[in-house]
Motif scaffolding. Structure first.
Motif, PDB file in Angstrom:
ATOM      1  N   ARG A 115       0.799  -1.061   0.016  1.00 36.13           N
ATOM      2  CA  ARG A 115      -0.008   0.293  -0.216  1.00 36.13           C
ATOM      3  C   ARG A 115       0.557   1.397  -0.203  1.00 36.13           C
ATOM      4  NH1 ARG A 115      -3.626  -2.939  -2.184  1.00 36.13           N
ATOM      5  NH2 ARG A 115      -4.926  -3.521  -0.787  1.00 36.13           N
ATOM      6  N   PHE A 122      -9.072  -3.816  -7.736  1.00 37.63           N
ATOM      7  CA  PHE A 122      -8.333  -2.739  -6.856  1.00 37.63           C
ATOM      8  C   PHE A 122      -7.004  -1.898  -8.075  1.00 37.63           C
ATOM      9  CE2 PHE A 122      -6.104  -1.011  -4.093  1.00 37.63           C
ATOM     10  CZ  PHE A 122      -7.463   0.246  -3.150  1.00 37.63           C
ATOM     11  N   HIS A 127      -2.794 -11.560 -13.099  1.00 30.09           N
ATOM     12  CA  HIS A 127      -3.614 -11.676 -12.541  1.00 30.09           C
ATOM     13  C   HIS A 127      -5.085 -12.007 -13.774  1.00 30.09           C
ATOM     14  CE1 HIS A 127      -7.588 -10.129  -9.821  1.00 30.09           C
ATOM     15  NE2 HIS A 127      -8.225 -10.395 -10.508  1.00 30.09           N
ATOM     16  N   ARG A 152     -11.394 -10.239  -4.833  1.00 29.36           N
ATOM     17  CA  ARG A 152     -11.201 -10.345  -6.135  1.00 29.36           C
ATOM     18  C   ARG A 152      -9.981 -11.501  -5.778  1.00 29.36           C
ATOM     19  NH1 ARG A 152     -14.967  -8.685  -5.254  1.00 29.36           N
ATOM     20  NH2 ARG A 152     -16.396  -7.089  -6.381  1.00 29.36           N
ATOM     21  N   HIS A 203      -7.660  -3.189   3.484  1.00 34.01           N
ATOM     22  CA  HIS A 203      -7.510  -2.190   3.456  1.00 34.01           C
ATOM     23  C   HIS A 203      -8.575  -1.656   4.677  1.00 34.01           C
ATOM     24  CE1 HIS A 203      -8.239  -2.320  -1.091  1.00 34.01           C
ATOM     25  NE2 HIS A 203      -8.607  -3.593  -0.456  1.00 34.01           N
ATOM     26  N   GLY A 225     -10.353  -7.144  -1.166  1.00 37.31           N
ATOM     27  CA  GLY A 225      -9.120  -7.999  -0.119  1.00 37.31           C
ATOM     28  C   GLY A 225      -9.355  -7.981   0.959  1.00 37.31           C
TER      29      GLY A 225
HETATM   30  O1  DOR Z   1      -9.683  -8.406  -3.142  1.00 41.22           O
HETATM   31  C1  DOR Z   1      -8.531  -8.106  -4.334  1.00 41.22           C
HETATM   32  N1  DOR Z   1      -8.018  -7.316  -3.598  1.00 41.22           N
HETATM   33  N2  DOR Z   1      -7.663  -8.386  -6.084  1.00 41.22           N
HETATM   34  C2  DOR Z   1      -6.887  -7.764  -6.234  1.00 41.22           C
HETATM   35  O2  DOR Z   1      -6.726  -9.380  -6.980  1.00 41.22           O
HETATM   36  C3  DOR Z   1      -6.662  -6.635  -5.651  1.00 41.22           C
HETATM   37  C4  DOR Z   1      -6.475  -6.576  -4.336  1.00 41.22           C
HETATM   38  C5  DOR Z   1      -6.466  -4.792  -3.308  1.00 41.22           C
HETATM   39  O3  DOR Z   1      -5.126  -4.845  -4.146  1.00 41.22           O
HETATM   40  O4  DOR Z   1      -6.700  -5.156  -2.439  1.00 41.22           O
END
Ligand code: DOR
Ligand code: ZN
Length: 360
Positions: A15, A103, A130, A204, A233, A246
């Protein structure tokens, strides 16, 4: 006490730059050490995304200042940067191609853009995709056409693992990883994860069905790596208007998998193959000398986000009972973690893609 080699996680989101309220290189690598992970490969879907020399430098500057464990950083495939990122290949963990919605801003729709990256990115360096479902089939075809390897991130579906199995049988150079959540969670767990906030269950790829989870376990031999896809997050964001997808994962992966070892669903050797040997081979990573993890394999406890180092402050596994606790981590002969405390200092982590520092 079980003594394991330092684990490698080839898929984490730190992040930084851009969202250090979710996680930064200090808290993210602290979470890694608490989970027995001594080497992380960080994804480029930050803000700004890491997709050229300037942004790569930005990410590496934060990492060099704050990382408490070893690391390398991916560069992201964009619509116009195939040559620019290829020039960074020797310093990067690999090239990350986002081929489905998720994301961040990095995304490649048109397959001619995929081709440009397959043409320019050096053959001996990893490409991670991905790619879900049919885009996975398409990128595996692309790898076959260019006669090079591709590593598929976080597979979750029965149709995906069967596709990869068939591709491997055909001799196509494809490898893959599975995150803990598709091995332990299904759509049916959504209410328990959400606790009235459906955004918490967003991830995802999405959580799948029991049949998908069973197909992954039944085809364990097809899975090359366990990677957390640590995607922190904050709860405020997950519970807000536009919940980002995520799950955090660095601090729960090893205890969950050790609990599965105890239940005889896999062996310690299965685990080490997928968390040390294979990632080292697939991503071309050096051995970490005098590095190990001591685990009390009989310690039983409940997972609680309140005890975690990640800044995000929650976990989809809240309250789960697990067996196996990381007690101590030694990284390059220095005590890096002990009984809940991170002891290595920010900036002590090495970028494994750079020439090694002299005895620091
Ligand atoms: O759930 C997900 N979060 N899938 C992703 O491909 C990206 C990731 C994120 O960066 O938060
Ligand atoms: Zn990810």
């Amino acid at each position: 006490m079980l003594k394991l080699p330092g684990l490698i996680d080839p898929h984490v989101h730190m992040r930084e730059p851009g969202a250090s309220h979710k996680e930064d290189w200090d808290t993210g690598t602290s979470a890694a050490l608490a989970g027995g992970v001594t080497l992380v490969l960080a994804m480029p879907n930050t803000n700004p995304p890491i997709f050229d020399a300037e942004t790569f430098d930005l990410a590496l500057t934060s990492a060099a200042a704050k990382a408490r464990c070893d690391y390398a950083h991916y560069v992201g495939a964009g619509p116009e940067n195939a040559r620019a990122v290829a020039a960074l290949a020797s310093q990067a963990a690999g090239l990350k191609m986002y081929l489905d919605m998720t994301f961040g801003q990095l995304r490649l729709d048109d397959m001619t853009l995929w081709q440009e990256h397959f043409q320019h990115w050096p053959r001996e360096r990893p490409i991670v995709a991905h790619s879900e479902s049919r885009s996975m089939a398409a990128v595996i075809l692309m790898a076959a056409l260019y006669d090079r390897s591709v590593h598929i991130a976080h597979i979750s579906l029965r149709e995906e693992i069967l596709l990869i199995k068939a591709a491997k049988q055909r001799g196509i150079k494809v490898t893959c990883e599975v995150a803990p959540h598709p091995l332990f969670l299904t759509q049916d767990d959504m209410p328990a994860i959400s606790r009235g906030h459906p955004g918490r269950g967003e991830v995802r790829p999405r959580l799948a069905t029991q049949a998908d989870v069973e197909a992954l376990w039944q085809n364990l031999e097809v899975i090359d790596c366990f990677a957390t896809d640590h995607a922190p997050h904050t709860l405020a964001e997950k519970d807000g208007e536009n919940p980002p997808p995520g799950f955090p994962g660095l601090e729960t992966a090893l205890p969950l998998l050790l609990t599965a070892v105890h239940a005889k669903r896999l062996t310690i050797d299965d685990l080490l193959l997928r968390m040390v040997t294979n990632p080292r081979k697939i991503f071309g990573l050096p051995e970490q000398p005098e590095t190990w993890v001591e685990v009390d394999e009989n310690a039983e406890y409940e997972i609680h986000a309140a005890e975690m180092k990640s800044r995000c402050g929650w976990t989809p596994f809240e309250g789960w009972k697990v067996r196996g606790r990381v007690r101590r981590v030694v990284l390059r002969n220095q005590e890096a973690f002990k009984d809940g405390d991170v002891l290595s200092s920010p900036g002590s982590g090495h970028n494994v893609r750079l020439p090694s520092k002299s005895n620091s």
